[in-house]
Design an enzyme around this catalytic site. Structure first.
Site, short mmCIF file in Angstrom:
data_model
loop_
_atom_site.label_atom_id
_atom_site.label_comp_id
_atom_site.label_asym_id
_atom_site.label_seq_id
_atom_site.Cartn_x
_atom_site.Cartn_y
_atom_site.Cartn_z
N SER A 151 -5.02 -3.40 -2.03
CA SER A 151 -4.87 -2.20 -2.90
C SER A 151 -6.12 -1.12 -2.58
O SER A 151 -7.19 -1.35 -2.71
CB SER A 151 -4.23 -2.02 -4.17
OG SER A 151 -3.89 -0.57 -4.37
N SER A 158 -5.49 1.61 -4.25
CA SER A 158 -4.99 2.49 -5.80
C SER A 158 -6.46 2.82 -6.34
O SER A 158 -6.19 3.43 -6.68
CB SER A 158 -3.41 1.91 -6.59
OG SER A 158 -2.46 2.28 -5.39
N LYS A 177 8.90 -4.97 -8.90
CA LYS A 177 9.71 -2.42 -9.39
C LYS A 177 10.82 -3.24 -9.62
O LYS A 177 11.23 -2.28 -10.65
CB LYS A 177 9.87 -1.78 -8.16
CG LYS A 177 8.68 -1.69 -7.22
CD LYS A 177 8.44 -0.84 -5.89
CE LYS A 177 6.84 -0.57 -5.85
NZ LYS A 177 7.07 0.54 -4.03
N GLY A 181 14.56 -2.68 -1.21
CA GLY A 181 13.87 -2.88 -2.41
C GLY A 181 13.62 -2.35 -2.97
O GLY A 181 13.71 -0.94 -2.95
#
EC number: 1.1.1.25
Length: 296
Positions: free
Chosen positions: A22, A24, A73, A135
């Site tokens: 990631s 992020s 999620k 998804g």
């Protein structure tokens, strides 16, 4: 980083599996440093099995919040106290905010998708999109694109655990927006090809193309893709996915990975946690420069 962290530093997390790829943490920690905000952002490899105890740790450790990504999620919804209306409509969360032990779930993926296209000067409003995947990311993209004015949407999914969610997405879009959505079986290759060729943009919101499926793509025949078709793969690690290579072989002019989407959805989450605007141009420079350097 060591100059910023002290006894008052608040922790923000990212809970997903796999997640070591990631960008992020780079994005958020650089933004915190740029604005002088006393937060730290760390990635944690959390799958569905570990998710309940991980979410409880947000309260226990008094974290400011967390991002969640695949495969969490949708599984995270019953573990939260409240949902933002958009997250409730999507049935998926990618951002959690902790306000004195009350955890509220939000979704910023769809916002990031649309904003990343706007950043490239591309407007898909009033056009048709074919979307693979139902998804968390696929749902957020479908709902936000419909709310923002995409006129027609063909959603493809396998007959797997997400099929019922795909049906729900289509019904929701048709009931609450002006977009006309239809559901298709991803197993029907002829129909898949036909809908892609009839679209303004093809978006892959599945995990195909990222580890351990980095050598796979749902579209492996360049003849399926027109040069003026927009091809968007939500995967950003690897930077050039198998789908993108097929699109480039077909001469497609506008081919994107999920890095821009990741940046813009992150900016929306950043605002929820801090109340401040992310310095997007500064972070884009860092992410894209590092991305270019990694490709050399």
């Amino acid at each position: 980083m060591t100059e910023r962290i002290d006894g008052h530093t608040l922790l923000i997390g990212l809970m997903a599996y796999p997640i070591r790829h990631s960008m992020s943490p780079t994005m958020h920690n650089n933004a915190f440093a740029k604005l002088g905000l006393n937060y730290a952002y760390l990635a944690f490899e959390i799958d569905n099995k570990k998710l309940p105890s991980a979410i409880e740790s947000i309260r226990t450790l008094d974290m400011r919040g967390s991002n969640v990504s695949m495969p969490n999620k949708q599984k995270v919804l019953p573990l939260l106290d409240k949902l933002d209306p958009a997250a409730e409509m999507c049935g998926a969360v990618n951002t959690i905010v902790n306000d004195d032990g009350i955890l509220t779930g939000y979704t910023t993926d769809g916002i990031g998708f649309m904003k990343s296209l706007d950043d490239e000067g591309i407007n898909i409003r009033g056009h048709k999109m074919t979307l693979a995947g139902a998804g968390g990311a696929g749902t957020a993209i479908a709902v936000q694109a419909a709310l923002d004015g995409v006129s027609e949407m063909s959603i493809f999914n396998l007959h797997d655990a997400e099929w019922e969610n795909a049906k729900h997405n289509v019904d929701l879009i048709n009931e609450r927006t002006s977009c006309h959505a239809t559901l298709h079986e991803l197993e029907d290759r002829d129909d898949f090809k036909k809908e892609i060729q009839d679209s303004y943009i093809y978006t892959d919101a599945t995990g195909v193309g990222m580890k351990p499926l980095e050598d796979k793509t749902l579209v492996d025949d360049p003849s399926w893709l027109r040069k003026d078709l927009i091809v968007f793969d939500t995967v950003y690690a690897p930077r050039t996915t198998k789908l993108m290579k097929v699109a480039q072989e077909a001469g497609v002019e506008h081919v994107f990975n999920g890095l821009g989407m990741m940046l813009e959805q992150g900016a929306a989450a950043f605002k929820l946690w801090t109340g401040e605007d992310m310095p997007v141009d500064y972070i884009r420079h860092i992410l894209f420069d590092e991305d270019a350097a990694a490709q050399k």
